[in-house]
Structures are given as structure tokens and as C-alpha cells.
Design an enzyme around this catalytic site. Sequence first.
Site, PDB file in Angstrom:
ATOM      1  N   LYS A 101       0.731  -1.157   0.246  1.00  0.00           N
ATOM      2  CA  LYS A 101       0.148   0.031  -0.024  1.00  0.00           C
ATOM      3  C   LYS A 101       0.754   1.159   0.038  1.00  0.00           C
ATOM      4  CE  LYS A 101      -3.960  -1.842   2.247  1.00  0.00           C
ATOM      5  NZ  LYS A 101      -3.627  -3.231   1.919  1.00  0.00           N
ATOM      6  N   ASP A 135      -1.943  -2.338  -3.727  1.00  0.00           N
ATOM      7  CA  ASP A 135      -3.354  -2.171  -3.502  1.00  0.00           C
ATOM      8  C   ASP A 135      -4.032  -0.952  -3.554  1.00  0.00           C
ATOM      9  OD1 ASP A 135      -3.066  -4.795  -2.628  1.00  0.00           O
ATOM     10  OD2 ASP A 135      -2.854  -4.245  -0.641  1.00  0.00           O
ATOM     11  N   GLN A 165     -11.214  -0.234  -7.835  1.00  0.00           N
ATOM     12  CA  GLN A 165     -12.473  -0.613  -7.455  1.00  0.00           C
ATOM     13  C   GLN A 165     -13.393  -0.442  -8.267  1.00  0.00           C
ATOM     14  OE1 GLN A 165     -11.286   2.051  -4.598  1.00  0.00           O
ATOM     15  NE2 GLN A 165     -10.510   0.843  -2.994  1.00  0.00           N
ATOM     16  N   ARG A 186      -5.817  -5.633 -11.166  1.00  0.00           N
ATOM     17  CA  ARG A 186      -6.510  -6.342 -10.182  1.00  0.00           C
ATOM     18  C   ARG A 186      -8.094  -5.814  -9.931  1.00  0.00           C
ATOM     19  NH1 ARG A 186      -4.640  -6.127  -4.517  1.00  0.00           N
ATOM     20  NH2 ARG A 186      -3.408  -7.816  -4.800  1.00  0.00           N
ATOM     21  N   LYS A 189     -14.325  -5.120  -5.685  1.00  0.00           N
ATOM     22  CA  LYS A 189     -15.453  -4.420  -5.635  1.00  0.00           C
ATOM     23  C   LYS A 189     -15.254  -2.985  -5.077  1.00  0.00           C
ATOM     24  CE  LYS A 189     -18.854  -8.197  -5.456  1.00  0.00           C
ATOM     25  NZ  LYS A 189     -19.773  -8.804  -4.832  1.00  0.00           N
ATOM     26  N   GLY A 190     -14.132  -2.996  -3.901  1.00  0.00           N
ATOM     27  CA  GLY A 190     -13.918  -1.834  -2.944  1.00  0.00           C
ATOM     28  C   GLY A 190     -14.131  -2.087  -1.591  1.00  0.00           C
ATOM     29  N   ALA A 191     -13.280  -1.964  -0.687  1.00  0.00           N
ATOM     30  CA  ALA A 191     -13.559  -2.311   0.857  1.00  0.00           C
ATOM     31  C   ALA A 191     -13.856  -1.366   1.488  1.00  0.00           C
ATOM     32  CB  ALA A 191     -12.314  -3.218   1.171  1.00  0.00           C
TER      33      ALA A 191
END
Length: 310
Positions: A101, A135, A165, A186, A189-191
Site C-alpha cells: 500500500k 493495493d 475498485q 486486479r 469491488k472496493g473495501a
Amino acid sequence: MYGGSKALFFALSRSTALKRLASKYGMATPESFARRFIAGETVEEAIHDARILQSRGMLLTLDYLGESVRTIDEASAATAEYVRLIDVIVKSGIERNVSLKLTQLGVTVDRATCVDNLRRILDPAGKHGFFVRIDMENSPYTAVTMEVFETLWQQEHRNIGVALQAALHRTEQDVRRMIELGARVRLVKGAYKESPAVAIQAKKDVDAAFVRLMRILLDEGTYPAIATHDEAIIASTCSYANSRNIARDRFEFQMLYGIRRDLQARLVADGHRMRIYLPFGRQWFPYFMRRLGERPANVGFVLRAILRER
Ligand code: FDA
């Protein structure tokens, strides 16, 4: 509930009291509750689990947990840990693939330092044939993540890709840019809980956006990763790939360690490429809280585990 639980667990992830409590019980033994989602606090524990997953035919990406560092020294320490991780992975013989990240590498402290830190990782990573995935964090960092990625891509680093995302309104544009560059995406959906100004709110609409972007990536992308545990979307990916004669080695599925192990095994048995995102490290609390926010039912098993261990 979808966005509400994400927001609640995001707020709780900032609580130092809760963090202290979780740290006491979450990782203490191999049976502790956080172990369901996190391989352990040390790289040795992660390598141990990585070997088991590899023996089951799964691919891997190792994530040394950490985010939102506040000083250049912390960012530098995280970078040094990644460089050390590359060395340990090479010696261990497991697959050469890591995720990281940008807020861990100091993007919020000083962007140029973050770019330098990422380069310090990409150089040895490239030399040893690693792939490095960035990420995607919450929306205040989307643009800067894309810019840092492109800076390094334009400097001929090709062993790098990003997560995008489906929930964000801007993502189709980012997908198109990655396709133009020939870079690997990658799709997730998105966290994070995001506002209507930047993101789709209803789960069914996020799912529909994911499917639309998945199709674009399968048709035009470079070795996309379809990262979801959603069985319906996975089935739709398989049938779309079949209908377009897209071979199974032109994309991969990805899932998080400890989630839908049955589905992970089934996809491997069906001859699909299946990469497991394997997180480890002492800074596991925010990652763990995002997993609770995605599925509040997980709180039940955490509470039961805490009561057992007290
Ligand atoms: P969805 O939430 O609809 O879940 C589908 C099914 O999966 C559920 O019905 C349940 O069975 C199971 N499931 C999902 N989450 C679970 C959980 N926490 N506990 C137990 N079961 C669960 N996000 C991000 O913003 N930036 C990133 O860089 C990444 N990176 C990333 C890498 C990989 C490999 C994966 C698989 C996911 C991410 N994510 C991510 C997280 C992603 O955005 C998303 O929050 C989760 O994958 C959950 O969404 P699903 O696609 O699984 O669908």
C-alpha cells in the site's frame, strides 16, 4: 447495511482501546480469531502457510501489513521490510509476488519519498523476477496511486500493477488507461465506505459494474486478476471467458486468505489460476476490521473466540 457496516468498522479500526484488546487475543495462538484472515505476525509464519497453499496448486501474493504511516522514518522502515521480504521469499523458493500500500510507503507524508521507496522495492523485485501489486486504498488516494504507478511505469518498471475498485465512478476510465498502457489490473469491488459523489452505493449496482469491467478487462486487458469471492460473478466470468474463447491462462482469480476456501479449492480443481492474497505482520488490525466490515456476521465468531480465550 452494506455501506453502513463498512463505515462502522472503519471508525472502530481507529479505536486504540479496541486495537489493544484485539492485539491481546487476536493472534496469541494458532487458534486465535485473527488467524482466520492473517497468516501470522512473522514472515516465517507467512512462508509456512504459503508453502501449504502452493502444495494445493494455488498462486500467492504476500502482503506485509501496514498502512497510513505518519513519518518518513516509518515509511523507510516499511520499505526496508519489503526489501528484506524479497530476500526471504527468494531464499524460501516460494512464488515471487507481493502486494503493498502506498500509505505504508509514505505517500501521505511526502510523495517524492514514496516514489523513491517504491523504486527501492521495485529494483530488487525486478532483478529477482517479482511482480509487485499496488493495493488501492480509499478514494482520497486513488488519483495519487494512479499517478505514482504511472511515474514508475514511465520509468520502464514493468513488474508492477494496481488494484482498481468497481465501486468508484472513475474506475472505467482508469481501466481504459491501464489497457492503453498494457498494464495489469486486479479488479475488486472496493473495501471502503465511500460517498455517493465518488462511488456507487447499492451493492447490486457495484456487482453490475464489476461484471461490466470484468468483461472489458477480459476482452482487452493484460492478464487481469478477477478478485472476488462472489460465486455468481465468478460463474459469470467463467462463462464470459468461454463464450469469447479466452483461455484460462489469460487471466486469474484472486481471493483473500481464509475466505471461501471451498471455492478456492474448487476453482483450482477446475483448472483455473487462483491466487491467494496472504497478509501477515504486526499491523494487522485495520485489515482485520475491513474483513469484519464486509461481513458483520464475522463478529459472532470473533466474540465466541474471545470468550473462549479469556
Ligand atoms: P461480496 O462482498 O459480495 O462477498 C461475496 C461472498 O464472499 C459473501 O457472500 C461471503 O460468502 C464471502 N465473503 C466476502 N467477504 C467476506 C469476509 N470478509 N468474511 C467472510 N466471507 C466473506 N479492496 C480494496 O478496496 N482495495 C484492494 O486493493 C483490495 N485488494 C483485494 C485483493 C484480493 C485478492 C481480494 C479478493 C479482495 C481485495 N479487496 C480490496 C477487497 C474487496 O474490495 C472486497 O471488499 C472483498 O473482496 C469482498 O467483496 P467480494 O468481491 O468478495 O464480494
